[in-house]
Enzyme design. Structure first.
Site, PDB file in Angstrom:
ATOM      1  CE  LYS A 169       0.662 -13.452 -27.503  1.00 19.82           C
ATOM      2  NZ  LYS A 169      -0.292 -13.509 -26.456  1.00 19.82           N
TER       3      LYS A 169
ATOM      4  NE  ARG B 154      -2.320 -12.343 -30.421  1.00 17.90           N
ATOM      5  CZ  ARG B 154      -3.552 -12.798 -30.235  1.00 17.90           C
ATOM      6  NH1 ARG B 154      -4.171 -12.608 -29.099  1.00 17.90           N
ATOM      7  NH2 ARG B 154      -4.159 -13.445 -31.201  1.00 17.90           N
TER       8      ARG B 154
ATOM      9  N   GLY C  38      -3.901  -9.626 -19.632  1.00 19.17           N
ATOM     10  CA  GLY C  38      -4.950  -8.642 -19.872  1.00 19.17           C
ATOM     11  C   GLY C  38      -4.611  -7.210 -19.493  1.00 19.17           C
TER      12      GLY C  38
ATOM     13  CG  MET D 149       0.389  -3.956 -21.296  1.00 13.86           C
ATOM     14  SD  MET D 149       2.107  -4.131 -21.700  1.00 13.86           S
ATOM     15  CE  MET D 149       2.380  -5.845 -21.397  1.00 13.86           C
TER      16      MET D 149
ATOM     17  NE  ARG E 121      -0.275 -17.087 -20.359  1.00 11.49           N
ATOM     18  CZ  ARG E 121      -1.053 -16.032 -20.426  1.00 11.49           C
ATOM     19  NH1 ARG E 121      -0.538 -14.861 -20.683  1.00 11.49           N
ATOM     20  NH2 ARG E 121      -2.338 -16.117 -20.252  1.00 11.49           N
TER      21      ARG E 121
ATOM     22  CG  HIS F 287      -9.567 -10.386 -16.002  1.00  8.66           C
ATOM     23  ND1 HIS F 287      -9.963  -9.687 -14.888  1.00  8.66           N
ATOM     24  CD2 HIS F 287      -8.308  -9.995 -16.278  1.00  8.66           C
ATOM     25  CE1 HIS F 287      -8.992  -8.894 -14.514  1.00  8.66           C
ATOM     26  NE2 HIS F 287      -7.969  -9.052 -15.337  1.00  8.66           N
TER      27      HIS F 287
ATOM     28  NE  ARG G 289       5.819  -9.532  21.139  1.00  6.16           N
ATOM     29  CZ  ARG G 289       5.785  -9.904  19.862  1.00  6.16           C
ATOM     30  NH1 ARG G 289       5.112 -10.971  19.505  1.00  6.16           N
ATOM     31  NH2 ARG G 289       6.444  -9.200  18.960  1.00  6.16           N
TER      32      ARG G 289
ATOM     33  NE  ARG H 257       9.468  -9.225  25.129  1.00  4.09           N
ATOM     34  CZ  ARG H 257       8.873  -8.623  24.100  1.00  4.09           C
ATOM     35  NH1 ARG H 257       9.599  -8.253  23.056  1.00  4.09           N
ATOM     36  NH2 ARG H 257       7.580  -8.411  24.105  1.00  4.09           N
TER      37      ARG H 257
ATOM     38  CD  GLU I   5      13.677  -5.078  21.781  1.00  5.69           C
ATOM     39  OE1 GLU I   5      12.711  -5.173  21.017  1.00  5.69           O
ATOM     40  OE2 GLU I   5      13.626  -5.419  22.978  1.00  5.69           O
TER      41      GLU I   5
ATOM     42  CB  SER J 242      16.492 -12.875  20.112  1.00  5.99           C
ATOM     43  OG  SER J 242      15.376 -12.942  19.262  1.00  5.99           O
TER      44      SER J 242
ATOM     45  N   GLY K 107      15.257  -8.034  17.711  1.00  4.62           N
ATOM     46  CA  GLY K 107      13.871  -7.552  17.750  1.00  4.62           C
ATOM     47  C   GLY K 107      13.761  -6.482  16.679  1.00  4.62           C
ATOM     48  CB  THR K 108      13.801  -6.784  13.014  1.00  4.68           C
ATOM     49  OG1 THR K 108      12.942  -7.919  13.036  1.00  4.68           O
ATOM     50  CG2 THR K 108      15.229  -7.238  12.857  1.00  4.68           C
ATOM     51  CG  ASN K 109       8.571  -6.258  15.345  1.00  2.00           C
ATOM     52  OD1 ASN K 109       8.739  -6.554  14.167  1.00  2.00           O
ATOM     53  ND2 ASN K 109       7.976  -7.060  16.217  1.00  2.00           N
ATOM     54  CG  ASP K 110      10.872  -2.144  19.941  1.00  2.00           C
ATOM     55  OD1 ASP K 110      10.271  -1.061  19.817  1.00  2.00           O
ATOM     56  OD2 ASP K 110      10.501  -3.061  20.701  1.00  2.00           O
TER      57      ASP K 110
ATOM     58  CB  CYS L 165      11.954 -12.985  17.950  1.00  2.00           C
ATOM     59  SG  CYS L 165      12.443 -11.626  19.006  1.00  2.00           S
TER      60      CYS L 165
ATOM     61  CE1 TYR M  95      15.439 -17.502  17.310  1.00  2.00           C
ATOM     62  CE2 TYR M  95      17.601 -18.277  18.008  1.00  2.00           C
ATOM     63  CZ  TYR M  95      16.487 -17.465  18.204  1.00  2.00           C
ATOM     64  OH  TYR M  95      16.423 -16.641  19.293  1.00  2.00           O
TER      65      TYR M  95
HETATM   66  C1  PEP Z   1      10.699  -6.539  18.319  1.00  2.00           C
HETATM   67  O1  PEP Z   1      10.825  -5.416  18.770  1.00  2.00           O
HETATM   68  O2  PEP Z   1      11.077  -6.877  17.189  1.00  2.00           O
HETATM   69  C2  PEP Z   1      10.050  -7.598  19.119  1.00  2.00           C
HETATM   70  C3  PEP Z   1      10.015  -8.828  18.675  1.00  2.00           C
HETATM   71  O3  PEP Z   1       9.459  -7.223  20.272  1.00  2.00           O
HETATM   72  P1  PEP Z   1       8.030  -6.497  20.365  1.00  2.00           P
HETATM   73  O4  PEP Z   1       7.401  -6.576  19.038  1.00  2.00           O
HETATM   74  O5  PEP Z   1       7.294  -7.228  21.417  1.00  2.00           O
HETATM   75  O6  PEP Z   1       8.432  -5.127  20.778  1.00  2.00           O
HETATM   76 MG    MG Z   2      10.596  -5.060  20.916  1.00  2.00          MG
END
Ligand code: PEP
Ligand code: MG
Length: 898
Positions: free
Chosen positions: A25, A95, A104, A106, A362, A480, A588, A644, A771, A790, A792-795, A857, A877
């Site tokens: 402001k 203000r 809104g 503050m 703004r 608001h 899957r 997979r 993974e 690939s 597997g960032t979940n595991d 993935c 990718y």
């Molecule tokens: C993972 O582990 O990231 C994955 C993609 O496989 P899932 O979620 O099926 O274990």
């Molecule tokens: Mg997995």
């Protein structure tokens, strides 16, 4: 250090560039002065003072007082009146103004400087005693609320705050006098009420409202700094990721009044329509009113111009027709500001006795659809370049375009409960609740809720955030609720005057209908309609948005990272292609086994205790799997499809009801106890770390053989029929090269047989999921054999943190609340930990095989922050759910441009 920056009369110490110390402001007030736009003079106390204040036990820097005295002198000079002068008093507003707008969240105190000594002078100067006493009672109310109560940390219960007590004083008085509206109150009435207020304050708060202008000013400044650490500011910062250490600036500015009669007015406007993106000046105004009257939604505001009138506002007076000269001046300023900032501006203005003053500009908040339209049109107008246009749309904003809309047919046949203003587009359905706390706790219990309020206030943000949609009885398009919902792209209807809410009884009447807490309603936020019950929502189709298509085309021109999708059904695959997916990054296969026709075969396979029986059972699945793969491979028309091999623990297929156990026993010709015993023998203490992933294919090679056969025969048959296919066979949960090699050998030997059988050469790859931490650490050994990785960032997140991905919900809230984790690591990649393993694996893998194809993935493949990381680390990718594909495409373009 300089703590105070002046502005006024065409000059300013600061510029728009100085947001970090002047706040948004303050920086823009300075800039507007430099642009020659009329702005009431004043000064900004920097964010450094806020930081100092909190670092030093809430004490101000020593030199601040003198700087403020000097700045006040300057303001007095510019405005031709003096603070505290009984004959010609200057009044100021105090203000907040943080680096990033926190609408809104503050506090504000207006009319500071009105005291028993300055009141007569102001009456004499304005000839308007009613106006002066009205201003005085507003000051007392605000000051008591903000400075004398909130800033002291008091937290009175609903209805017990000093503000509501003072409101009750007014209500009682109006009743006694048989007044219906505030406009019925005379100067004498407001004077009397101001005295009553002071008595009430003495009694309730045990101290007096200050009659000294400097004491009022310092009280206001301190309260605004204090409000940086108020509950609602803190919770808003959490939601919006605004760092606590930024602090707020404080703007002290000469008051101008829009409530000095019928030649005065106040309003807010957007240089383009923030809900649709249309290049039309859009806003609301009220004659003889103060700014808070427009924003608070207590009076229904009028439309700014003729062009933007709607069915609901067509009979209201526009500023354009009521004050044509001022409207023309305002449109010139609109043009000047938009050209200067090269972006849509959200402006506030006041007209005091036929003179126009700008109080704020703004960058205006807008929903996703409007953001895209504006970005593309501004590029077409030559105002910005393509890169800027792309960066103007946050990837997550596309979510709104991809949001569901109400099914037309269902809507036509539905019971319309009422109508309001369409403040946030899209459809939503949920169970009604009446408090923000209920909204939050119901949401935490997995319920979809719609929050219904008389009007919302910043205290409600947590509940608004947790709701599918927001519905209010009062307020206009800039109230608001409307602003906050628009910022989040949430479905929202405001100003629904048919609502009659009984908070205590937890019921609401909408027209003739009475609803209870927990009843379902459905809203069409694009039309402003509210319906009874739970109606069908249909997925959005962004293809009908021409500017969206252009923007995505530009994103595709810029990005290098490829975007794939996670899909196991042909329907999902086709949807993802529509959204721009360039392949499947994860299919899957286990999901294909749950179908009634297949599950028995897989159970039979699990039951077998010799290879022969098992092979027989597994081979029953082959024709089904082959059909699945044929369908999905042909739908993808030659784009890469990563399939997979079987991954989950077998017991996931063996959770059977009593009846199912009987069926299985009959089918297999064994007794029920045998079935029970087998199920018990499959029990694992830690199934996620148990017999799953490639460990299944290693123990039961015929599973791998059957799946490889299904994939490659499907490919061979399609190829023979001149279709293009490109399968990538992926081995899950590999922790060592030897595991990989074992499984790869099976796949290769199947491929050899099939190529001979069909007499063709198949184009396919074999690779692995990365993974497990050990896979990252030995990625070089694995890369000697695998053709792709690939992540597997979940595991990988699960195994790196040792957090069960299924149980994190029980402790994550504590971790987030206490800042032990900045965010859910299953949502946004933990760059410092899991990310390090990813970087290492890429480096080791590419060191051995510079051409190895690498993707991701896990769920993180659709998260913009994680996508930046993937780009930075040279992945080829990312793969995400179909509905996140457009978001990933834009995020990948942003990653390239940043
Ligand atoms: C993972 O582990 O990231 C994955 C993609 O496989 P899932 O979620 O099926 O274990
Ligand atoms: Mg997995």
């Amino acid at each position: 250090m300089k703590y105070v920056y002046l502005f006024g009369n065409g000059v300013a110490d600061g510029t728009a560039e100085m947001k970090n110390i002047l706040g948004g402001k303050g920086a823009n007030l300075a800039e507007m002065n430099l642009l020659g736009i009329p702005v009431p003079a004043g000064f900004t106390i920097t964010t450094d003072v806020c930081t100092y204040y909190y670092d030093n036990n809430q004490v101000f820097p020593q030199t601040l007082e003198q700087e403020i005295i000097n700045a006040l002198k300057n303001t007095e000079q510019f405005m031709g009146s003096q603070f505290g002068n009984p004959k010609n008093p200057l009044l100021v507003s105090v203000r907040s103004g943080a680096r990033q707008s926190m609408p809104g969240m503050m506090e504000t105190v207006l009319n500071v400087g009105l005291t028993s000594k300055t009141i007569p002078g102001l009456i004499e100067k304005t000839g308007n005693a009613r106006f002066v006493y009205d201003a005085y009672r507003r000051l007392i109310m605000m000051y008591a609320d903000v400075v004398m109560e909130k800033a002291t940390g008091a937290e009175p219960k609903d209805g017990q705050s000093i503000r509501s007590k003072l409101e009750k004083v007014i209500d009682r008085y109006k009743e006694e006098k048989h007044y219906t509206n505030d406009v019925d109150l005379s100067a004498e009435d407001w004077k009397f009420l101001s005295e009553k207020f002071q008595e009430e304050i003495n009694e309730r708060l045990g101290c007096a409202f200050p009659d000294d202008p400097m004491e009022q000013l310092w009280g206001g400044i301190k309260a605004v700094f204090q409000s940086w650490n108020g509950d609602r500011a803190i919770s808003y910062r959490k939601i919006e990721n605004i760092p606590d250490e930024w602090g707020t600036a404080v703007n002290v500015q000469a008051m101008v009044f829009g409530n000095m009669g019928d030649n005065s007015a106040t309003g807010v406007a957007f240089t383009r329509n923030p809900a649709t993106g249309e290049n039309k000046f859009f806003g609301e105004w009220l004659v003889n009113a103060q700014g808070e009257d427009v924003v608070a939604g207590l009076r229904t505001p009028n439309p700014l111009n003729e062009d933007t009138k709607t069915e609901d506002t067509k009979n209201l007076p526009s500023l354009e027709s009521s004050m044509p000269k001022i409207y023309t001046e305002l449109t010139d300023i609109r043009k000047k500001l938009e050209t200067h900032y090269a972006d849509m501006q959200d402006i506030e203005f006041t007209i005091q006795e036929d003179k126009l003053w700008m109080l704020q500009t703004r960058v205006g908040k807008r929903n996703g659809s409007a953001a895209i339209k504006m970005a593309v049109e501004m590029e077409n107008e030559g105002m910005i370049d393509k890169k800027t246009a792309l960066m103007r749309v946050k990837p997550d904003q596309l979510d709104e375009l991809l949001h569901p809309m109400l099914d037309h047919v269902a809507e036509e046949n539905a019971v319309l409960l009422g109508r309001g203003l369409p403040a946030g587009p899209g459809g939503a359905t949920g169970r009604i609740v009446f408090t923000a706390d209920d909204a939050e706790s119901w949401h935490n219990n997995g319920e979809k809720v719609i929050l219904i309020r008389e009007e919302t206030s910043p205290e409600d943000v947590h509940g608004m955030h947790a709701s599918q949609a927001i519905l209010t009885a009062r307020g206009g398009m800039t109230s608001h609720a409307a602003l906050v919902a628009r910022g989040w792209g949430k479905c929202c209807i405001v100003g629904c005057s048919d609502l009659n809410i009984d908070i205590e009884g937890e019921t609401v009447e909408i027209g003739d209908h009475k609803l209870l807490k927990g009843d379902w309603v459905t809203m069409n936020g694009s039309r402003g309609n509210i319906y009874e019950g739970q109606l069908n929502l249909i997925p959005a189709n962004p293809d009908t948005h021409p500017e969206y298509k252009t923007l995505m085309k530009w994103a595709d021109e810029v990005r290098i990272l490829k975007i794939r999708t996670n899909a196991e059904s042909t329907k999902d695959a086709l949807q993802a292609i529509k959204f721009g997916a360039e392949g499947i990054g994860l299919c899957r296969t286990e999901h294909m086994f749950f179908d009634e026709s297949r599950i028995l075969a897989i159970r039979k396979m699990i039951f077998s205790n010799n290879e022969k029986d098992r092979r027989e059972a597994v081979m029953e699945l082959l024709p089904f799997q082959k059909d699945d793969f044929k369908s999905i491979l042909s739908a993808m028309e030659g784009r890469p499809v990563t399939i997979r091999l079987l991954d989950p623990p077998l017991h996931e297929f063996m959770t059977l009801t009593d009846e199912q156990q009987n069926d299985l026993a009959n089918h297999l010709g064994v007794d029920k106890n045998t079935v029970k015993n087998r199920i018990n023998s499959l029990h694992e203490l830690n199934p996620m770390l148990g017999h799953r992933g490639c460990r299944l294919g290693i123990a039961y090679p015929e599973i791998t053989e059957m799946q490889a056969t299904a994939i490659l025969e499907a490919s061979a048959e399609l190829t023979t029929n001149n279709a293009n296919v490109f399968p990538e066979i992926m081995i899950p949960l590999v922790g060592s090269a030897t595991e990989y090699i074992d499984q790869e050998n099976i796949v290769r030997s199947v491929a050899k047989k099939i190529q001979a059988k069909y007499n063709i050469k198949l184009d396919y790859l074999v690779g692995t999921m990365i993974e497990l931490p050990r896979a990252c650490l030995t990625a070089d050994e694995i890369a000697r054999h695998a053709e792709f990785f690939s992540f597997g960032t979940n595991d990988l997140t699960q195994t790196t943190f040792g957090f069960s991905r299924d149980d994190i919900g029980s402790f994550l809230p504590d971790y987030l609340d206490r800042n032990i984790l900045p965010e859910d690591p299953f949502q946004s990649l933990d760059i410092n930990g899991v990310g390090k393993l990813v970087s290492l694996a890429v480096k080791l893998g590419r060191g051995i095989n510079s051409n190895i194809k690498i993707g991701i993935c896990g769920e993180h493949g659709g998260d913009p922050k994680s996508i930046f990381f993937c780009k930075k680390n040279g992945l080829d990718y990312v793969s995400c759910s179909p509905f996140r594909v457009p978001i990933a495409r834009l995020a990948a373009a942003h990653a390239e441009l940043q």
